[in-house]
Motif scaffolding. Structure first.
Motif, PDB file in Angstrom:
ATOM      1  N   PRO A   2      34.776 -21.368  91.469  1.00 27.75           N
ATOM      2  CA  PRO A   2      35.678 -20.994  90.382  1.00 27.75           C
ATOM      3  C   PRO A   2      37.167 -20.632  90.604  1.00 27.75           C
ATOM      4  O   PRO A   2      37.234 -19.984  91.580  1.00 27.75           O
ATOM      5  CB  PRO A   2      34.907 -19.793  89.752  1.00 27.75           C
ATOM      6  CG  PRO A   2      33.371 -20.112  90.321  1.00 27.75           C
ATOM      7  CD  PRO A   2      33.722 -20.705  91.715  1.00 27.75           C
ATOM      8  N   LYS A  28      36.447 -17.648 104.750  1.00 31.26           N
ATOM      9  CA  LYS A  28      35.378 -16.487 104.285  1.00 31.26           C
ATOM     10  C   LYS A  28      34.991 -17.150 102.927  1.00 31.26           C
ATOM     11  O   LYS A  28      34.145 -16.743 102.676  1.00 31.26           O
ATOM     12  CB  LYS A  28      36.237 -15.372 104.098  1.00 31.26           C
ATOM     13  CG  LYS A  28      36.421 -14.631 105.792  1.00 31.26           C
ATOM     14  CD  LYS A  28      34.937 -14.003 106.199  1.00 31.26           C
ATOM     15  CE  LYS A  28      35.357 -13.323 107.416  1.00 31.26           C
ATOM     16  NZ  LYS A  28      34.017 -12.988 107.728  1.00 31.26           N
ATOM     17  N   ILE A  29      35.908 -17.734 102.310  1.00 30.84           N
ATOM     18  CA  ILE A  29      35.587 -18.118 100.893  1.00 30.84           C
ATOM     19  C   ILE A  29      35.048 -19.442 100.873  1.00 30.84           C
ATOM     20  O   ILE A  29      34.115 -19.942 100.403  1.00 30.84           O
ATOM     21  CB  ILE A  29      36.402 -17.541  99.887  1.00 30.84           C
ATOM     22  CG1 ILE A  29      36.539 -15.983 100.092  1.00 30.84           C
ATOM     23  CG2 ILE A  29      36.301 -17.898  98.479  1.00 30.84           C
ATOM     24  CD1 ILE A  29      37.735 -15.397  99.325  1.00 30.84           C
ATOM     25  N   PRO A  59      32.089 -21.182 103.071  1.00 34.22           N
ATOM     26  CA  PRO A  59      30.684 -20.660 102.647  1.00 34.22           C
ATOM     27  C   PRO A  59      30.490 -21.314 101.306  1.00 34.22           C
ATOM     28  O   PRO A  59      29.206 -21.578 101.211  1.00 34.22           O
ATOM     29  CB  PRO A  59      30.963 -18.942 102.683  1.00 34.22           C
ATOM     30  CG  PRO A  59      32.093 -18.751 103.569  1.00 34.22           C
ATOM     31  CD  PRO A  59      33.128 -20.015 103.354  1.00 34.22           C
ATOM     32  N   MET A  60      31.303 -21.430 100.463  1.00 36.49           N
ATOM     33  CA  MET A  60      31.053 -21.773  99.045  1.00 36.49           C
ATOM     34  C   MET A  60      30.638 -23.244  99.104  1.00 36.49           C
ATOM     35  O   MET A  60      29.831 -23.743  98.284  1.00 36.49           O
ATOM     36  CB  MET A  60      32.082 -21.843  98.071  1.00 36.49           C
ATOM     37  CG  MET A  60      32.523 -20.104  97.807  1.00 36.49           C
ATOM     38  SD  MET A  60      31.476 -19.239  96.510  1.00 36.49           S
ATOM     39  CE  MET A  60      31.804 -20.120  95.044  1.00 36.49           C
ATOM     40  N   HIS A 111      24.959 -21.248 102.253  1.00 34.60           N
ATOM     41  CA  HIS A 111      24.705 -20.258 100.956  1.00 34.60           C
ATOM     42  C   HIS A 111      24.318 -21.189  99.693  1.00 34.60           C
ATOM     43  O   HIS A 111      25.317 -21.695  99.351  1.00 34.60           O
ATOM     44  CB  HIS A 111      25.952 -19.442 100.791  1.00 34.60           C
ATOM     45  CG  HIS A 111      26.537 -18.496 101.879  1.00 34.60           C
ATOM     46  ND1 HIS A 111      26.167 -17.437 102.292  1.00 34.60           N
ATOM     47  CD2 HIS A 111      27.219 -18.889 103.055  1.00 34.60           C
ATOM     48  CE1 HIS A 111      26.566 -16.745 103.266  1.00 34.60           C
ATOM     49  NE2 HIS A 111      27.591 -17.547 103.981  1.00 34.60           N
TER      50      HIS A 111
END
Lengths: 345, 300
Positions: free
Chosen positions: B191, B211-212, B215-216, B298
């Motif tokens: 998003p 970091k975002i 992993p997403m 994740h």
């Protein structure tokens, strides 16, 4: 300090002008609610304050400092998003501490602040959980904690309660009011829900089609709306406005809760109506009434059967007069006489 | 009475399940389970492909490949190829996908996407032949460009030291577009508001990526790594057309080794034994990839 000023701000997406020329002053420490229907430009205004969107023209000041060229992360603000925008791959603790890590806050202080904030919002038990394992209300708290931990000058909130159920929303409303009192920081809150606006704000900025219709306290907005739009936006059911009753295109407005089925002594007008529908709400009843001038709404504790005919009484003290341009005009003696003669017929 | 009714409906449900699943199950048995079992069975026999005579030799075929130096080299080549191919492809795919996803120039994006995806739909044999010509040491296009720039000629497929990397580059060129599309699809599920939150948290771009973003999209990265690894363990056509495993076995890979044993040396028993080794290796590799990444991926 956390004053916000928007000066001659224009926002255009391609050829679509969303905001033409917006001037807005938000006082330090106020709880300002931007309210209006979808597409009125309230979220765009908020996003320009955050820096996530740039104004096409005009300047934005935070604390008297022009921030047009300052990146969102350096504006000393925090935002709570409608969908919370938590980092799904991080735990609650990591979510809250992430901004502090970026600011290079030492680990010890970071831990202390995260712990402190979590105690305030009641998240201590959930520190090591991922957002997907939390309920809507808990996620909302994480989003709040993430904003609070940064100790910003300004809190910006974009419809943060709209994903919660009615009960939780009411509870969070109270909590936000308390939080604002406790922190004393400037809150700018965007919503389309007039109840939220009325219950939380100390200043309401009512918007329509990219401009500000009225900026005032909730009480002032309710008691002294400056236009038909403002009058009808606040209050449920909305204000009755008789558009064809008076000459010269003038309009007469009165709130459903101000009309009475009981005869009164104060100067008033009388209207013959027939009850069309009746909604029992418990403490009061909402009636839909057919009159010579169209459908009227009434909110009262007076009981009357469906289909019955009755007289309703509207005191002059609760009337609002609007001109042809839908702007409020003074209800002076001449106008009163005119109204009296129209309704005496 | 109720109990009886329920059990009747349960029976009907079970029957329906069996009937609807059976076509797929039958196909799976005929085309996957049976060949695997037959592969293992056949690896225990000697005898040529055309003769009906087979002799049970136990684990002799396995012994033969175990002590075969070529097999050791082939195994090493396959592993090197897989590591290089998967590593390069993934890094490139992620870089290109992130760039395309962030770029707002739609026309340029579409053009780049089309350009990098096109090689994926061309047949491997055609690609191999084109690259054979491009990489030809004396008259090939690449060396023509290098010499015109005043640089030394590069041996490409003709030297044992450069053949493997040349092969890897061709395969990366051919496959990267497909993986770019997969990674891009994953990137588009992140998003926008999460990036905005990161921006408000004053996150540097690199940190946002590690970091975002990463992993997403980790589930997709794991998936593509596993798929790419399995595909590279099975590389065959490019080797067959471009190098036939040479020079000096420098590009000889496991499936080409199997092919050579079965159809050139007429020894399907050994080929089947090598096939079983391939099967086991792929299983172990996939298991390890999933295991190692369990804490890193994740799933939402």
């Amino acid at each position: 300090m956390g004053t916000i000023q928007l000066k001659n701000v224009k926002k255009q997406f391609d050829k679509d002008v969303v905001i033409e020329n917006l001037n807005l002053d938000i006082e330090d420490g106020s709880f300002t609610v931007l309210v209006g229907p979808s597409g009125c430009g309230k979220s765009t205004t908020l996003r320009m304050i955050t820096g996530l969107d740039d104004p096409t023209e005009g300047d934005i000041y935070i604390d008297g400092q022009k921030v047009n060229d300052v990146t969102p992360g350096k504006r000393d603000i925090a935002m709570v998003f409608q969908n919370y925008a938590l980092y799904p791959t991080m735990t609650v603790r990591q979510n809250i501490a992430f901004g502090l890590e970026n600011k290079k806050v030492p680990k010890e202080e970071r831990d202390r602040r995260v712990k402190e904030i979590c105690e305030i919002v009641g998240l201590t038990e959930y520190l090591d959980r991922k957002p997907s394992k939390l309920s809507g209300g808990q996620r909302q708290r994480v989003a709040l904690a993430r904003a609070m931990v940064k100790q910003p000058k300004v809190f910006l909130m974009d419809e943060p309660l709209s994903n919660l159920d009615a009960k939780l929303r009411a509870q969070m409303r109270v909590e936000l009011i308390e939080l604002h009192k406790k922190l004393g920081t400037t809150f700018v809150y965007v919503t389309h829900d007039q109840t939220e606006a009325m219950s939380m704000a100390d200043t309401i900025v009512l918007m329509k089609d990219g401009y500000i219709v009225q900026q005032s306290s909730p009480r002032e907005l309710y008691n002294n709306p400056n236009s038909v739009y403002a009058a009808q936006f606040i209050g449920t059911p909305q204000m009755n406005v008789l558009r064809d009753a008076l000459p010269d295109g003038k309009m007469l407005g009165f709130r459903p809760e101000k009309l009475s089925f009981r005869e009164m002594e104060a100067p008033h007008i009388t209207l013959r109506v027939q009850v069309a529908t009746k909604e029992m709400l418990g403490s009061e009843i909402i009636y839909s009434l057919n009159s010579k001038y169209g459908t009227l709404m009434a909110k009262t504790d007076y009981e009357i059967g469906g289909g019955a005919e009755a007289d309703i009484y509207v005191p002059f003290s609760s009337m609002y007069l609007f001109g042809q341009d839908e702007k409020r005009i003074e209800l002076d003696d001449t106008a009163r006489e005119q109204i009296k003669s129209v309704f005496a017929e | 009475m109720k109990k009886k009714e329920r059990s009747a409906s349960e029976k009907r449900d079970r029957l329906l399940g069996i009937v609807t699943a059976s076509p797929a199950a039958i196909l799976l048995c005929v085309f996957t389970v049976y060949p695997v079992i037959y592969l293992i069975y056949r690896s225990l026999f000697s005898g040529s492909l055309i003769s009906t005579k087979k002799e049970f030799v136990g684990i002799d075929n396995y012994k033969e490949i175990l002590f075969d130096e070529t097999f050791h080299k082939v195994l090493m080549n396959t592993i090197i190829y897989t590591v290089l191919f998967v590593g390069l492809t993934m890094v490139l795919a992620i870089i290109i996908a992130v760039w395309l996803n962030g770029s707002r120039q739609k026309k340029l994006n579409n053009m780049v996407e089309a350009c990098i995806f096109t090689p994926h739909v061309i047949s491997m044999v055609s690609v191999s032949i084109v690259f054979l010509w491009l990489m030809e040491p004396d008259t090939g296009f690449f060396n023509m460009v290098l010499t015109s720039l005043g640089l030394d000629k590069f041996p490409f497929l003709s030297s044992p030291s450069t053949a493997m990397i040349s092969l890897v580059l061709v395969m990366v060129w051919k496959s990267v577009g497909y993986y770019v599309l997969l990674v891009m699809a994953a990137l588009q599920t992140v998003p926008v508001s999460i990036y905005e939150a990161a921006e408000l948290d004053n996150t540097p771009k690199i940190r946002t990526f590690f970091k975002i973003t990463l992993p997403m999209i980790s589930p997709t990265i794991l998936f593509t790594c596993v798929v790419a690894s399995i595909a590279s363990f099975r590389i065959f056509d490019a080797v067959n057309v471009m190098t036939q495993g040479g020079p000096v076995d420098s590009t000889n890979t496991l499936v080409y080794y199997i092919y050579a044993y079965a159809f050139r040396y007429g020894n399907p028993g050994v080929a089947c034994a090598a096939g079983v080794v391939l099967l086991v290796l792929v299983c172990i590799m996939t298991y390890v990839q999933f295991g190692v990444s369990r804490n890193k991926v994740h799933y939402q």
